[in-house]
Design a protein around this motif. Structure first.
Motif, PDB file in Angstrom:
ATOM      1  N   VAL B 317      52.773  47.879  37.864  1.00 25.37           N
ATOM      2  CA  VAL B 317      52.170  46.647  38.393  1.00 25.37           C
ATOM      3  C   VAL B 317      51.041  46.982  39.381  1.00 25.37           C
ATOM      4  N   ALA B 318      51.266  47.997  40.216  1.00 23.34           N
ATOM      5  CA  ALA B 318      50.225  48.388  41.181  1.00 23.34           C
ATOM      6  C   ALA B 318      48.979  48.882  40.458  1.00 23.34           C
ATOM      7  N   GLY B 319      49.173  49.751  39.467  1.00 25.13           N
ATOM      8  CA  GLY B 319      48.035  50.261  38.696  1.00 25.13           C
ATOM      9  C   GLY B 319      47.319  49.152  37.956  1.00 25.13           C
ATOM     10  N   HIS B 320      48.103  48.262  37.374  1.00 24.03           N
ATOM     11  CA  HIS B 320      47.529  47.142  36.639  1.00 24.03           C
ATOM     12  C   HIS B 320      46.667  46.277  37.562  1.00 24.03           C
ATOM     13  N   THR B 321      47.110  46.101  38.799  1.00 21.70           N
ATOM     14  CA  THR B 321      46.385  45.237  39.741  1.00 21.70           C
ATOM     15  C   THR B 321      44.951  45.723  39.942  1.00 21.70           C
ATOM     16  N   VAL B 322      44.796  47.002  40.227  1.00 23.98           N
ATOM     17  CA  VAL B 322      43.435  47.496  40.501  1.00 23.98           C
ATOM     18  C   VAL B 322      42.596  47.559  39.219  1.00 23.98           C
ATOM     19  N   LEU B 323      43.218  47.944  38.119  1.00 27.26           N
ATOM     20  CA  LEU B 323      42.438  48.096  36.882  1.00 27.26           C
ATOM     21  C   LEU B 323      42.050  46.750  36.274  1.00 27.26           C
ATOM     22  N   LYS B 324      43.002  45.825  36.255  1.00 24.52           N
ATOM     23  CA  LYS B 324      42.698  44.526  35.635  1.00 24.52           C
ATOM     24  C   LYS B 324      41.685  43.756  36.469  1.00 24.52           C
ATOM     25  N   SER B 325      41.775  43.871  37.788  1.00 28.00           N
ATOM     26  CA  SER B 325      40.778  43.173  38.609  1.00 28.00           C
ATOM     27  C   SER B 325      39.395  43.775  38.355  1.00 28.00           C
ATOM     28  N   ALA B 326      39.337  45.107  38.207  1.00 24.31           N
ATOM     29  CA  ALA B 326      38.036  45.740  37.902  1.00 24.31           C
ATOM     30  C   ALA B 326      37.492  45.217  36.576  1.00 24.31           C
ATOM     31  N   MET B 327      38.366  45.093  35.591  1.00 24.12           N
ATOM     32  CA  MET B 327      37.939  44.606  34.261  1.00 24.12           C
ATOM     33  C   MET B 327      37.430  43.169  34.348  1.00 24.12           C
ATOM     34  N   PHE B 328      38.159  42.319  35.047  1.00 25.53           N
ATOM     35  CA  PHE B 328      37.748  40.913  35.150  1.00 25.53           C
ATOM     36  C   PHE B 328      36.420  40.782  35.896  1.00 25.53           C
ATOM     37  N   LEU B 329      36.274  41.582  36.953  1.00 20.67           N
ATOM     38  CA  LEU B 329      35.040  41.482  37.739  1.00 20.67           C
ATOM     39  C   LEU B 329      33.850  41.969  36.924  1.00 20.67           C
ATOM     40  N   GLN B 330      34.054  43.044  36.176  1.00 19.34           N
ATOM     41  CA  GLN B 330      32.956  43.517  35.323  1.00 19.34           C
ATOM     42  C   GLN B 330      32.704  42.493  34.212  1.00 19.34           C
ATOM     43  N   ALA B 331      33.776  41.874  33.727  1.00 17.88           N
ATOM     44  CA  ALA B 331      33.611  40.841  32.686  1.00 17.88           C
ATOM     45  C   ALA B 331      32.771  39.680  33.210  1.00 17.88           C
ATOM     46  N   SER B 332      32.884  39.398  34.518  1.00 19.46           N
ATOM     47  CA  SER B 332      32.082  38.305  35.075  1.00 19.46           C
ATOM     48  C   SER B 332      30.595  38.631  34.954  1.00 19.46           C
ATOM     49  N   ARG B 333      30.244  39.902  35.120  1.00 21.22           N
ATOM     50  CA  ARG B 333      28.833  40.297  34.973  1.00 21.22           C
ATOM     51  C   ARG B 333      28.394  40.173  33.515  1.00 21.22           C
ATOM     52  N   ALA B 334      29.252  40.648  32.608  1.00 23.92           N
ATOM     53  CA  ALA B 334      28.910  40.563  31.177  1.00 23.92           C
ATOM     54  C   ALA B 334      28.798  39.104  30.756  1.00 23.92           C
ATOM     55  N   GLY B 335      29.752  38.300  31.203  1.00 26.77           N
ATOM     56  CA  GLY B 335      29.749  36.879  30.838  1.00 26.77           C
ATOM     57  C   GLY B 335      28.509  36.179  31.353  1.00 26.77           C
ATOM     58  N   LYS B 336      28.088  36.550  32.522  1.00 24.32           N
ATOM     59  CA  LYS B 336      26.905  35.913  33.094  1.00 24.32           C
ATOM     60  C   LYS B 336      25.642  36.355  32.347  1.00 24.32           C
ATOM     61  N   SER B 337      25.606  37.606  31.950  1.00 20.59           N
ATOM     62  CA  SER B 337      24.448  38.097  31.194  1.00 20.59           C
ATOM     63  C   SER B 337      24.328  37.388  29.850  1.00 20.59           C
ATOM     64  N   PHE B 338      25.460  37.285  29.155  1.00 24.72           N
ATOM     65  CA  PHE B 338      25.438  36.691  27.807  1.00 24.72           C
ATOM     66  C   PHE B 338      25.474  35.164  27.857  1.00 24.72           C
ATOM     67  N   GLY B 339      25.993  34.634  28.934  1.00 22.47           N
ATOM     68  CA  GLY B 339      26.103  33.179  29.050  1.00 22.47           C
ATOM     69  C   GLY B 339      27.319  32.627  28.338  1.00 22.47           C
TER      70      GLY B 339
END
Lengths: 209, 467
Positions: B317-339
């Protein structure tokens, strides 16, 4: 007297799957509010006066008056009247409800624990299952709201079983009631009901895979 | 100290509501997250112990998850500042104030030593999260908010029935977990089983596991991506901590084995759900959410197995917390780029944002439990525990499902980075201000997986068997 009120409460739960008019649902919710007030007065008379007054006010003012009035207003405003698009027939709902009643009796019989009032426990379990059946079988969001209110009433009833020893738990149940009901009825009345007239849950399909 | 933390959160949220400019709002929020981090560091340094509040204890479980929140929430806040650029000032006020209140509510969940107080704070998270989901004020966010409130309310009401059953068992005594463990040891087994099932079913809406996992997936889809980073990690951890504490109560009873089996079944169905829907979904944020369902399923299986697998579950759960948040935050950049977040229309991200694509691939590999990921260690330990307990069918089914998860996850990440699509957005600037925090989160995963200092291992072991 207490037993008579509980039996009346069970009758309202049995009537729930049979009826198809939303006004009847609202009357049942109001009636349950009155019954819960009666049960609270008989069951919790040993509590501190202020705590007792708080419980009675919650059941009478909130459950028996305010919530039914909000539901009635929603019915008048949206024009929804009955279950036009039921997920299953009334007969199926009744069969399921009776199965839920039987299951509740069996579970209660097997638990037979002296630490908790088993009548309260059995009826609460039946109320929980009745609420879930209503939510699952009916498509109209109004029915879902009523299903949730029935479920919550069941939880509140059970809180009275342990409330003589732990009044704090009753207060928490009351907070749950007021907070969530106000929030859900608020969203339902001001947002959902306003933007989508006569809605069925199968119209809420924008969020999917 | 804890009381001060709650008061600061309420004052900060009120200040954000009252802030007249975006600049003021930014400074207020920054101050709150700074204090929150300082608070977490102070508790770690001061060690565990009692608080000035009756219903809260600084135990290892609470401190670990609070520290994780102190790492993730400031980063999510920073991303939110960048992400929310079209919103009105009022929308931003509400969003950030609810963000702060959500953190405060979760602090209550993590440190609570009383089953009823845990329940109250979990209920508070529902209110905060619902407001965050409704942030966009579109038909879709309205639908998601309605579903979230409705399903969470049903879940929370069912969980309350479980709390009441435990209350009945304690027979007027206190509802602290320690007190419940004592009274539960002598209680009627069927009674305990019912209470446990009600609580696990109710809290599953928070932990995003079977049966009420759907609502978390819907919430992540509708909420702004930086908020999803919080919902899919620290809020999920709140559900995990709540179930962990109740499970600890069950351990002292005659039905502890049965309770473990319930968790294993719920966990396995969650992994199955993740495996099936990660393939089916066409929305990138839903895809990441189903990965959360799958990972939390593994954590539940670890809990259910007991023994050293509980340590693995906490590490997972601890590992998942840091990795999944990193994925979601990077996804926010991708989502914003693609719209948009439509998986089939995403692609060539390696040409749009090369460091960002590398982040996706590295975080993705770590999330898939490739060494040196902490998830690799946790999954290996869980598999070993299954083998030691001779649960061969469970082991075979879990491995098979994880193979499917790996294939689908890798396929979507490769598709995002390399797939040729018609509409490719212009090349992004690296944006180091956004990149570095995500790299810090990934580095934190390396700390958990590779370095794992002695004190951290001892701490996590303490979480696994402290009671």
């Amino acid at each position: 007297m207490l037993l008579a009120l509980i039996i009346l409460y069970v009758v309202t739960l049995v009537y729930l799957p049979i009826t198809e008019r939303f006004r009847n649902y609202t009357i049942i919710i109001a009636l349950q509010g009155w019954i819960l007030m009666g049960i609270a007065m008989l069951r919790l008379h040993t509590l501190d006066l202020w705590e007792m007054a708080f419980v009675v006010a919650e059941t009478l003012v909130f459950k028996a008056i305010i919530v039914p009035v909000i539901l009635m207003r929603t019915i008048s405003r949206t024009g929804i009247n009955r279950i036009a698009a039921s997920g299953k027939s009334q007969f199926n709902a009744l069969v399921l409800s009776i199965a839920a009643l039987t299951a509740s009796i069996i579970v209660t019989y097997y638990i037979a624990d002296p630490t908790i009032d088993m009548v309260f426990f059995g009826v609460s379990l039946y109320a929980l299952l009745s609420g879930l059946i209503l939510i699952t079988l009916r498509k109209r969001i109004f029915s879902h709201m009523v299903g949730f209110l029935v479920l919550e009433n069941g939880v509140f009833l059970f809180s009275m079983a342990v409330g003589v020893e732990l009044p704090a738990l009753i207060n928490i149940a009351i907070m749950l009631d007021i907070l969530i009901s106000v929030l859900m009825l608020g969203v339902f009345l001001t947002k959902i009901g306003g933007s989508m007239k006569n809605i069925d849950s199968d119209k809420l399909t924008m969020i999917k895979d | 100290m804890l009381l001060a933390c709650f008061i600061i959160a309420v004052i900060s949220a009120a200040g954000v509501f009252a802030a007249r400019t975006d600049g003021m709002l930014k400074w207020l929020c920054s101050g709150f997250y700074l204090l929150q981090t300082a608070f977490a560091v102070y508790i770690i340094a001061a060690g565990t112990g009692e608080t000035e509040l009756l219903f809260f204890t600084f135990d290892r479980t609470g401190v670990l998850f609070h520290a994780l929140m102190a790492v993730v929430s400031p980063v999510a806040f920073g991303y939110s500042l960048w992400y929310l650029d079209r919103e009105t000032h009022v929308q931003k006020q509400l969003y950030h104030a609810l963000f702060i209140l959500l953190c405060a509510s979760l602090t209550g969940v993590y440190y609570s030593n009383n089953i009823a107080v845990t329940w109250i704070f979990l209920e508070a998270t529902t209110l905060c999260t619902a407001g965050i989901i409704y942030h966009r004020r579109t038909q879709r966010s309205l639908e998601a908010t309605w579903k979230y409130i409705f399903v969470c309310s049903v879940g929370i009401a069912i969980a309350y029935l479980g709390v009441l059953l435990f209350g009945g068992l304690s027979h007027g005594a206190d509802l602290s977990y320690a007190g419940l463990a004592e009274s539960a040891a002598k209680a009627n087994p069927l009674f305990l089983q019912l209470a446990f099932v009600f609580i696990v079913a109710g809290y599953s809406c928070k932990m995003e596991v079977f049966p009420l996992y759907t609502i978390g997936v819907d919430a992540n889809m509708a909420a702004p991506a930086p908020a999803s980073a919080l919902i899919s990690t620290v809020l999920v951890n709140g559900g995990f901590v709540s179930i962990l504490r109740v499970y600890r109560v069950m351990e002292s009873t005659a039905v502890s084995q049965w309770a473990g089996n319930v968790l294993i079944v719920a966990g396995l169905i969650s992994v199955l759900t993740g495996a099936v829907f990660m393939r089916r979904t066409n929305h990138f944020k839903r895809f990441l959410s189903y990965s959360t369902v799958e990972n939390m399923g593994i954590a539940l299986i670890g809990l259910g197995l007991g023994g050293f697998a509980v340590f693995a579950a906490v590490l997972h759960v601890a590992g998942h917390t840091v990795l999944k948040s990193a994925m979601f935050l990077q996804a926010s950049r991708a989502g914003k780029s693609f719209g948009h977040y439509q998986v089939k229309r995403l692609g060539s991200y390696i040409n749009v944002n090369r460091p960002g694509a590398v982040v996706f691939m590295v975080a993705g590999l770590l999330l898939l439990a490739f060494p040196p990921s902490p998830l690799f260690i946790s999954e290996i330990v869980i598999f070993r525990e299954m083998a030691m307990q001779e649960k061969w069918i469970l082991l075979a089914v879990t491995v098979l499902l994880l193979c499917s998860v790996m294939y689908n996850f890798a396929r979507n990440i490769v598709r995002l980075c390399y797939n040729h699509v018609r509409a490719v957005p212009p090349v992004e600037k690296p944006g180091y201000g956004l990149l570095v925090p995500v790299l810090v989160l990934i580095a934190a995963a390396f700390v958990l997986g590779v370095w794992q200092p002695e004190w951290l291992t001892v701490w996590i072991k303490g979480v696994a068997g402290q009671y």
